[in-house]
Scaffold this motif. Sequence first.
Motif, PDB file in Angstrom:
ATOM      1  N   THR A   1       0.845  -1.186   0.000  1.00 22.01           N
ATOM      2  CA  THR A   1       0.000   0.000   0.000  1.00 22.01           C
ATOM      3  C   THR A   1       0.884   1.241   0.000  1.00 22.01           C
ATOM      4  O   THR A   1       2.106   1.149  -0.086  1.00 22.01           O
ATOM      5  CB  THR A   1      -0.909   0.010   1.245  1.00 22.01           C
ATOM      6  N   GLY A   2       0.270   2.402   0.093  1.00 26.65           N
ATOM      7  CA  GLY A   2       1.029   3.639   0.161  1.00 26.65           C
ATOM      8  C   GLY A   2       1.810   3.911  -1.112  1.00 26.65           C
ATOM      9  O   GLY A   2       1.409   3.547  -2.215  1.00 26.65           O
ATOM     10  N   ALA A   3       2.983   4.556  -0.938  1.00 31.37           N
ATOM     11  CA  ALA A   3       3.800   4.937  -2.087  1.00 31.37           C
ATOM     12  C   ALA A   3       4.229   3.722  -2.893  1.00 31.37           C
ATOM     13  O   ALA A   3       4.286   3.770  -4.129  1.00 31.37           O
ATOM     14  CB  ALA A   3       5.024   5.723  -1.610  1.00 31.37           C
ATOM     15  N   ALA A   4       4.516   2.619  -2.211  1.00 27.38           N
ATOM     16  CA  ALA A   4       4.918   1.404  -2.921  1.00 27.38           C
ATOM     17  C   ALA A   4       3.767   0.862  -3.757  1.00 27.38           C
ATOM     18  O   ALA A   4       3.971   0.337  -4.863  1.00 27.38           O
ATOM     19  CB  ALA A   4       5.397   0.349  -1.927  1.00 27.38           C
ATOM     20  N   GLY A   5       2.549   0.995  -3.251  1.00 34.05           N
ATOM     21  CA  GLY A   5       1.382   0.549  -3.998  1.00 34.05           C
ATOM     22  C   GLY A   5       1.150   1.386  -5.247  1.00 34.05           C
ATOM     23  O   GLY A   5       0.804   0.858  -6.308  1.00 34.05           O
ATOM     24  N   VAL A   6       1.358   2.699  -5.130  1.00 30.11           N
ATOM     25  CA  VAL A   6       1.213   3.586  -6.293  1.00 30.11           C
ATOM     26  C   VAL A   6       2.272   3.255  -7.329  1.00 30.11           C
ATOM     27  O   VAL A   6       1.998   3.238  -8.543  1.00 30.11           O
ATOM     28  CB  VAL A   6       1.294   5.059  -5.858  1.00 30.11           C
ATOM     29  N   ALA A   7       3.492   2.985  -6.877  1.00 23.15           N
ATOM     30  CA  ALA A   7       4.561   2.603  -7.805  1.00 23.15           C
ATOM     31  C   ALA A   7       4.220   1.302  -8.520  1.00 23.15           C
ATOM     32  O   ALA A   7       4.488   1.148  -9.720  1.00 23.15           O
ATOM     33  CB  ALA A   7       5.880   2.470  -7.055  1.00 23.15           C
ATOM     34  N   GLU A   8       3.600   0.378  -7.802  1.00 18.09           N
ATOM     35  CA  GLU A   8       3.196  -0.886  -8.424  1.00 18.09           C
ATOM     36  C   GLU A   8       2.076  -0.657  -9.438  1.00 18.09           C
ATOM     37  O   GLU A   8       2.057  -1.266 -10.519  1.00 18.09           O
ATOM     38  CB  GLU A   8       2.730  -1.864  -7.342  1.00 18.09           C
TER      39      GLU A   8
END
Length: 418
Positions: A302-309
């Motif tokens: 989730t979070g920034a890592a989720g947006v990157a995914e």
Amino acid sequence: MNGIHTGHTGRRAPLEPKADRETVRRHNLSLVLRAVRDEGEITRAGVSARVGLTRAAVSSLVEQLLDSGFLTESGKTFSGQAGRPGTVLKVARTGVAGVGVEINVDYVAVCVVDLAGTDRVRLVEHLDNRGAPSAHVLGRAAKFAARALASAAEQGLRPVGAALALPGLIAAGTVREAPNLGWTDVAAEVPFAEALNALRPGLPELPVRSENEANLAALAELWFGGLGEVRSFLYLTGEIGVGGALVLGGELLRGANGFAGEVGHVPADADGPRCRCGSRGCLEQYAGQSALLRAAGIEEPTGAAGVAELERRARAGETAAVTALTRAGLMLGRVLSGAVNLFDPDAVVLGGIYAPLFPWLSPPAGAELAERVVSGLWPGGSGRLRPSSPAADAARGAAALVVQDVLADPVAYAQHAG
């Protein structure tokens, strides 16, 4: 005499009081300081030409700003077309500074900027603030800010104030409603200030103010971004929620109660899903971070890592990711078109998570704007819908808000400079 009073005494009406010399001088000091800050490097003659004051007046004002520590002479000279070479002036890199603290749903960010508006310290801590007691979140943010202040002090900076960037409805230092944090009627400024100043014994207390995080991100875009001559724009930021701000003629529109810009809670579909705010079909339910990741089938991370995914999957052309972004873009365009029809801005700027996702959001959003904006000035590809610059950061905007106060009246902060 008949005893009737006509109201005419024969005396002249009192004149409006003229501004005293001290007031005029303080105003002119602000003009000169802003001129040097805006130009980066400039001579006294250049300042005189920019602000419209005589060279003698500018020289006197510059000397006061040099003595107070707001300006420095770079040692370089510039030869103009006439007269002696002029010494180049710059704003000081030490002394006065501002602190910005952004408390969001899944992170806390702290930024310290100097008088030139340059980031000197930046810290970001990713954590989940949802459901945590407000006192705990504010205290944790204060500890984080204290670390940044210690780093700033090592660079010779002396912050003169702090500003909190908070996601929600802010009025008179109180968070009236922040649905994604679970805060209602939380007085944020006082407990944060008390916690921060307790961590800095023996040092002057820092005054603290608060503002909506989207408003501060929009101001950062205005002051530091790539808008050029654009002075009227609608700024939309995507995080866990969706925030918005409206800048008209270079001034932030706050509304009667300070709540203007809550675009995330404008209904995109009156029969849509229930929102945390209590309404239905809010834009946040289609274009907020959680809604986007869920629609794309991304549960972890989730979070920034989720947006990157999500961005990675969209670049790979994965159907679920592209479909989720297309639907979010359509809903963004639908809501934004109403705002554009109401306020007629020059541009709409998409910030936060929307900036990296702009290539997929902008085609459907742009198509909706082209179809629904009645002026006909928003055809597809017009450039009026644009991604934010990296400078559009709420913590930086908060810190710069403090610095703007210094630029407006340097005399009031002279004891902190130099």
